[in-house]
Design an enzyme around this catalytic site. Structure first.
Site, mmCIF file in Angstrom:
data_model
loop_
_atom_site.group_PDB
_atom_site.id
_atom_site.type_symbol
_atom_site.label_atom_id
_atom_site.label_comp_id
_atom_site.label_asym_id
_atom_site.label_seq_id
_atom_site.Cartn_x
_atom_site.Cartn_y
_atom_site.Cartn_z
ATOM 1 N N ARG A 60 0.681 52.552 -7.031
ATOM 2 C CA ARG A 60 -0.206 53.007 -8.256
ATOM 3 C C ARG A 60 0.807 52.351 -9.635
ATOM 4 O O ARG A 60 1.587 52.868 -9.659
ATOM 5 C CB ARG A 60 -0.436 54.223 -8.404
ATOM 6 C CG ARG A 60 -0.831 54.770 -9.630
ATOM 7 C CD ARG A 60 -1.150 56.184 -9.766
ATOM 8 N NE ARG A 60 -1.468 56.897 -10.666
ATOM 9 C CZ ARG A 60 -0.640 57.755 -11.467
ATOM 10 N NH1 ARG A 60 0.463 58.241 -11.201
ATOM 11 N NH2 ARG A 60 -1.128 58.284 -12.723
ATOM 12 N N THR A 78 -1.954 64.880 -7.090
ATOM 13 C CA THR A 78 -1.217 65.551 -8.283
ATOM 14 C C THR A 78 -0.520 66.876 -7.384
ATOM 15 O O THR A 78 -1.027 67.427 -6.796
ATOM 16 C CB THR A 78 -2.357 66.425 -9.337
ATOM 17 O OG1 THR A 78 -3.219 65.314 -9.669
ATOM 18 C CG2 THR A 78 -1.465 66.864 -10.633
ATOM 19 N N LYS A 133 -11.686 59.046 -11.581
ATOM 20 C CA LYS A 133 -10.761 60.096 -11.458
ATOM 21 C C LYS A 133 -11.637 61.459 -11.815
ATOM 22 O O LYS A 133 -12.050 61.192 -13.079
ATOM 23 C CB LYS A 133 -9.594 60.043 -12.495
ATOM 24 C CG LYS A 133 -8.616 58.829 -11.698
ATOM 25 C CD LYS A 133 -7.415 58.560 -12.522
ATOM 26 C CE LYS A 133 -6.537 59.620 -12.898
ATOM 27 N NZ LYS A 133 -5.545 59.337 -13.716
ATOM 28 N N ARG A 190 -3.405 64.444 -27.361
ATOM 29 C CA ARG A 190 -1.893 64.716 -27.674
ATOM 30 C C ARG A 190 -1.685 65.273 -28.911
ATOM 31 O O ARG A 190 -2.330 64.989 -29.889
ATOM 32 C CB ARG A 190 -0.847 63.630 -27.163
ATOM 33 C CG ARG A 190 -1.012 63.216 -25.778
ATOM 34 C CD ARG A 190 0.077 62.151 -25.706
ATOM 35 N NE ARG A 190 0.033 61.763 -24.318
ATOM 36 C CZ ARG A 190 0.363 62.191 -23.146
ATOM 37 N NH1 ARG A 190 1.161 63.386 -23.197
ATOM 38 N NH2 ARG A 190 0.266 61.509 -21.937
#
Length: 477
Positions: free
Chosen positions: A36, A280, A222, A77
């Site tokens: 990945r 994860t 995802k 962010r």
């Protein structure tokens, strides 16, 4: 080359800890099937170097490790914050689109539409949910005032989650478009789209690929937003695979709901005959330590027992101290549990009205026959990889050996449970082809004389290419 002949695949994230040729070779030996590339942390010149390295190793060692491009998506962010800033419950803080150095009273938010999208009472989560704020007021232009619900250190450039907010930012951002074009340029085998919410998000990426590529690049959605869970059946129908991205998903929805959602998504993907990756924090303690926790071992094992096609490592292999050891540990766990009887496959008989009903029925019965005759392998020829997707979804306790003249398909199939793909250019009759491929699987030690194998073919071999024949073969002594 792999030390373990496992069926469940391992996706490993490349990074500073694993970008040397020696480390990558040892990771591949230990069981990596897919590399990945996280486009959140990779510029094009780095991507080019990594792609070249993976393909160089594939060629030298006759491997087919796939390349997965993971697009960043609309990641929100905060900006730079003064060192040592702490916020406490009850404090009032303003999020602004003014690029300032933040403190406990004001902080920069990277998302320009933030003030327009959030509503009073909605939650703002920061730094993987370590900090929680509640919206008190928005001027709908450039500032949002919020109260600290859960406090702690406020650090620079930490990610923001808005579990209650419908953000207007598209899943495919300007950065993602640029990165997707880079992935197309370097011929990645899979593309993963972050923060998918609905079918349109996926359609936008599909159209980008169609306009800029001469061939199809399969898309993985995802799943990390509440809206994705609400639209999950439509999303599964349109994509080529999904990733259960439990990090952001466990922040955006109550964390206690994630385990059952994981099981539900794996089952849905098996019914749809599409691969599913569990991702994860699988072995995060091995970023710094040589041994995983027992809880992590159980997490990997339970993901395999759920029936996932692949389990994924992020920081463990990209920045961790022991990228090879973590692969070895994960491979050992997989090998120990993946043939267990607790792995259940939800019923998904072929649909009589489907365009490929004959092929679907052949694949369905091949998987059923494995247990009846203790077949060691199902051997199929394909151009698109379609039969491999179908057979893999039934999780037969036999190797799924695929031969194809389409070299692109070989690497792509490395993500699918139980599938091993090889290049084959044969233009012979069906009978001659069966003899050739069966000899090859014996040479590769997937079967021995006296074993049963199941061969799937198109007949006539130069017809429309649709698999319509199942043949049970006993390997001659």
């Amino acid at each position: 080359m792999n030390e373990f002949r496992k069926k469940t695949k391992i996706v490993a994230t490349i990074g500073p800890a694993s970008e040397s040729k020696e480390v990558l070779i040892n990771m591949f030996k230990a069981g990596v099937n897919v590399i990945r590339v996280n486009f959140s942390h990779a510029e094009e010149e780095v991507v080019e170097r990594w792609v070249h390295l993976v393909r160089e190793i594939n060629k030298e060692y006759n491997l087919n490790v796939a390349l997965l491009a993971d697009l960043q998506g609309p990641k929100l962010r905060v900006g730079i914050v003064k060192e040592g800033t702490i916020v406490s419950p009850g404090d009032i803080i303003t999020f602004t689109n003014e690029q300032i150095e933040g403190d406990s009273r004001r902080v920069y938010m990277s998302y320009p539409q933030f003030a327009k999208d959030v509503k009073v009472g909605e939650k703002i989560l920061l730094d993987d949910g370590k900090l929680i704020f509640e919206v008190l007021e928005t001027n709908l232009i450039n500032e949002v005032t919020a109260r600290v619900i859960q406090g702690g250190p406020l650090k620079s450039k930490k990610g923001v989650n808005l579990p209650n907010t419908k953000i207007s930012l598209p899943a495919l951002t300007e950065k993602d478009i640029k990165d997707a074009l880079t992935a197309i340029k370097y011929d990645f085998d899979w593309l993963a789209l972050s923060f998918v919410r609905n079918v349109q998000d996926v359609q936008d990426l599909k159209e980008l690929i169609q306009k800029n590529s001469n061939h199809k690049i399969p898309i993985i959605a995802k799943i990390e937003k509440p809206e994705a869970i609400q639209n999950i059946q439509d999303i599964v129908n349109i994509v080529d695979g999904i990733m259960v991205a439990r990090g952001d998903l466990g922040i955006e929805i109550p964390m206690e709901k994630v385990p059952l959602i994981q099981k539900k998504l794996v089952a849905m993907c098996k019914i749809a005959c599409k691969p599913v990756i569990i991702a994860t924090q699988m072995m995060e303690s091995m970023i710094d330590g040589l041994t995983p926790t027992r809880a992590e071992v159980n997490d990997v094992a339970n993901s395999v027992l759920d029936g996932a096609d692949a389990v994924m490592l992020s920081g463990e292999t990209s920045i961790g101290k022991y990228p090879v050891e973590v692969i070895k540990n994960m491979s050992k766990i997989i090998n120990n549990v993946e043939d267990d009887h607790h792995i259940k496959v939800p019923a998904h008989d072929p649909k009589p009205l489907s365009d490929r009903y004959v092929t679907d029925m052949i694949c369905f019965n091949a998987a059923k026959m494995v247990e009846q005759v203790n077949a060691k392998a199902i051997v199929t020829l394909t151009q698109s990889g379609y039969t491999a997707f179908q057979i893999s979804s039934y999780r037969p306790l036999a190797d799924i050996i695929v031969y194809t003249s389409n070299k692109r398909v070989i690497n792509m199939l490395s993500l699918l449970w139980g599938v091993k793909a090889f290049h084959y250019e044969g233009l012979k009759s069906t009978d001659e082809t069966v003899v050739e491929v069966n000899k090859d699987i014996v040479d590769k030690k997937y079967a021995n004389p006296g074993d049963f194998v199941i061969n799937l073919n198109a007949m006539p071999s130069f017809g429309n290419g649709l698999t319509n024949t199942l043949r049970l073969t006993k390997i001659s002594q």
